[in-house]
Scaffold this active site. Structure first.
Site, PDB file in Angstrom:
ATOM      1  N   HIS A 138       0.818  -1.214   0.000  1.00 57.51           N
ATOM      2  CA  HIS A 138       0.000   0.000   0.000  1.00 57.51           C
ATOM      3  C   HIS A 138       0.854   1.268   0.000  1.00 57.51           C
ATOM      4  O   HIS A 138       0.341   2.375   0.148  1.00 57.51           O
ATOM      5  CB  HIS A 138      -0.896  -0.046   1.256  1.00 57.51           C
ATOM      6  CG  HIS A 138      -1.996   0.952   1.280  1.00 57.51           C
ATOM      7  ND1 HIS A 138      -2.090   1.943   2.240  1.00 57.51           N
ATOM      8  CD2 HIS A 138      -3.066   1.123   0.473  1.00 57.51           C
ATOM      9  CE1 HIS A 138      -3.168   2.671   2.039  1.00 57.51           C
ATOM     10  NE2 HIS A 138      -3.772   2.206   0.963  1.00 57.51           N
ATOM     11  N   HIS A 172      -9.031  11.266   2.004  1.00 56.00           N
ATOM     12  CA  HIS A 172      -8.100  10.148   1.944  1.00 56.00           C
ATOM     13  C   HIS A 172      -6.796  10.445   2.678  1.00 56.00           C
ATOM     14  O   HIS A 172      -5.923   9.583   2.781  1.00 56.00           O
ATOM     15  CB  HIS A 172      -7.826   9.825   0.466  1.00 56.00           C
ATOM     16  CG  HIS A 172      -7.157   8.533   0.220  1.00 56.00           C
ATOM     17  ND1 HIS A 172      -5.912   8.427  -0.363  1.00 56.00           N
ATOM     18  CD2 HIS A 172      -7.542   7.255   0.479  1.00 56.00           C
ATOM     19  CE1 HIS A 172      -5.570   7.155  -0.466  1.00 56.00           C
ATOM     20  NE2 HIS A 172      -6.529   6.419   0.032  1.00 56.00           N
ATOM     21  N   LYS A 215      -4.090  10.820   5.417  1.00 51.79           N
ATOM     22  CA  LYS A 215      -3.775  10.158   6.686  1.00 51.79           C
ATOM     23  C   LYS A 215      -2.790  11.055   7.433  1.00 51.79           C
ATOM     24  O   LYS A 215      -1.613  11.157   7.064  1.00 51.79           O
ATOM     25  CB  LYS A 215      -3.148   8.787   6.457  1.00 51.79           C
ATOM     26  CG  LYS A 215      -3.975   7.837   5.553  1.00 51.79           C
ATOM     27  CD  LYS A 215      -3.509   7.893   4.135  1.00 51.79           C
ATOM     28  CE  LYS A 215      -3.964   6.759   3.252  1.00 51.79           C
ATOM     29  NZ  LYS A 215      -5.331   6.450   3.179  1.00 51.79           N
ATOM     30  N   ASP A 220       0.361  18.415  19.590  1.00 53.92           N
ATOM     31  CA  ASP A 220       0.837  19.593  20.330  1.00 53.92           C
ATOM     32  C   ASP A 220       1.506  20.645  19.451  1.00 53.92           C
ATOM     33  O   ASP A 220       2.312  21.444  19.935  1.00 53.92           O
ATOM     34  CB  ASP A 220       1.822  19.170  21.431  1.00 53.92           C
ATOM     35  CG  ASP A 220       1.175  18.322  22.516  1.00 53.92           C
ATOM     36  OD1 ASP A 220      -0.071  18.304  22.577  1.00 53.92           O
ATOM     37  OD2 ASP A 220       1.914  17.682  23.286  1.00 53.92           O
TER      38      ASP A 220
END
Length: 477
Positions: free
Chosen positions: A220, A395, A397, A402
């Site tokens: 992937h 899509h 990610k 912080d």
């Protein structure tokens, strides 16, 4: 006949039940899910378990993976970073997460990197093509999904132009995700132009794959490296945002960062680990170098997959979530967390961290959408904020902590990324880059509908039942 079928039913259930109980790598939730499937669908369930029940590429692949990383560690350890440097480079608040990331496959923080957040898909494509056209030594690309649409063709043509002028170009594509391109005339054109090609986890012998491994163990990753000086990392495949294979969910909304500096060498090593696995090449064939940038930030590559140790990705996410002191923002298209990640998110919210989660409102996977929403009540009750993005399939990610630490790459927060897929991510500590990623996350929030606890409580019972049923068998999805 009825007695014979009943006896066969009992033998099948007992046999597969014993096999499941003998496995030490399964969680109690996964065991329960398989027991339910075997009890309800003994014959079909047994066949499904045979095809998809065990995560193993086979002894040959595992052995080759070990050989490849043994070569990398022995010949390129100077590019992988040193564990003892982590304490010097990383803020003590986040040391545990960076140390954990380094334990996965040996990539530790290295100083001297910089990054630019790409504006959008068009800007990403224009910059990528310009970088390939300017390449002088080599170009390495690897994509899970590579289509022969405008974007995919532009990349292929840029590689062909580079190869014709003497640049060494290596291109890999996943055997399932890019099966259309691999069978297309464009793939052959690339080979004829001198681009060196390889297929990750090929599908040319599907029956053999089904008998010896799992057909859904995939690569992937999305990696681009140019001259050892530039690399791209993020969620974008080599495909148009219109993503014609699933156009009804378009546009695909991705995030990409363009990196320079020391981190490039680590990403190149990760690419080469896949290339060597697929082609049988040895590391001696490649010239490797690092080009750190003075004053650049610290970063490290994290690659995971079915030949690495189990649970590495959810444990890394949990470590990062556990480091958060003020705020944590996360976006992912596929949210089916294991207990480790779910408890970490709830714990962070309970201790006062502002936890913001951004998911797509409409998902291309109906069972992921249902399973994701089964966790909403728990997360909202703990104090997390949930937003559902409306402007296409989100899509991207991303994880920011912080305002100082960011993680970008290919890993989703679901069991496929946790256990089944080869993934690539870059973990970095830099306030400027993290601020840019966080502003992009805020842009996603602005284009989202907030989800409240009152809304979830008002969902019809049949919808809640359906979500929980899907989540129950989630560990085997």
């Amino acid at each position: 006949m009825a007695t014979l079928l009943l006896a066969l039913h009992v033998l099948i259930v007992i046999g597969f039940t014993l096999r499941i109980l003998l496995r030490d790598d399964l969680s109690p939730q996964a065991r329960l899910a398989w027991f339910i499937i075997l009890a309800v669908l003994p014959y079909v369930g047994s066949f499904i378990y045979f095809l998809f029940g065990e995560i193993d590429l086979g002894n040959r692949a595992n052995r080759r993976h070990k050989e490849v990383f043994d070569q990398i560690r022995s010949k390129a350890s100077h590019l992988m970073g040193a564990p003892e440097e982590t304490e010097r480079l990383i803020d003590p608040l986040y040391l545990t997460a960076f140390r954990y990331a380094g334990s996965i496959n040996g990539f530790h923080p290295v100083a001297g990197s910089r990054a630019d957040l790409m504006t959008d898909a068009a800007a990403t494509n224009a910059q990528l093509i310009a970088d390939i056209d300017a390449a002088q030594s080599h170009v390495h690309v690897l994509y899970y999904i590579w289509l022969d649409d405008r974007t995919g063709t532009d990349v292929a043509q840029a590689l062909m132009r580079a190869a014709r002028r003497g640049v060494t170009c290596r291109a890999m594509a996943d055997g399932l995700g890019s099966r259309g391109l691999i069978k297309s005339p464009l793939w052959q054109e690339m080979e004829d132009a001198g681009v060196r090609l390889a297929v990750a986890l090929p599908m040319d012998k599907p029956l053999r794959t089904m008998l010896t491994s799992r057909i859904d163990l995939r690569n992937h990753r999305k990696i681009t490296v140019i001259d050892g000086r530039i690399t791209y990392c993020g969620s974008r495949n080599s495909a148009d945002p219109e993503f014609l294979v699933k156009a009804r969910y378009a546009p695909w909304v991705d995030i990409m960062l363009r990196f320079e500096g020391a981190i490039v060498a680590q990403n190149e090593l990760l690419f080469l680990s896949d290339w060597m696995q697929a082609t049988g090449d040895n590391l001696d064939r490649f010239t490797l170098a690092s080009y750190p940038i003075e004053g650049g930030f610290a970063a490290q590559v994290m690659g995971d997959g079915p030949t690495e140790r189990r649970g590495a990705t959810p444990q890394l996410f949990s470590a990062l979530i556990g480091c958060a002191r003020k705020d944590l923002m996360l976006s992912t298209p596929y949210f089916v967390p294991d207990a480790t990640v779910l408890e970490a998110l709830c714990s962070a919210a309970h201790r006062g961290v502002a936890v913001t989660l951004i998911f797509p409102k409409v998902n291309d996977s109906w069972f992921v959408a249902a399973a994701s929403r089964s966790y909403y009540r728990r997360l909202l009750s703990a104090g997390c904020e949930i937003h559902e993005f409306k402007g296409g399939l989100l899509h991207a990610k991303t994880l920011t902590v912080d305002g100082k630490v960011a993680l970008v790459g290919s890993s989703n927060l679901d069991l496929r990324s946790f256990d089944l897929n080869y993934e690539n991510n870059i973990l970095l500590q830099d306030e400027d880059v993290t601020r840019a990623v966080r502003e992009r996350q805020q842009h996603y929030v602005a284009g989202s509908d907030p989800v409240t606890l009152d809304q979830v409580s008002a969902w019809p019972r049949h919808r809640r039942i359906w979500n929980n049923v899907i989540a129950t068998i989630g560990p085997v999805l």
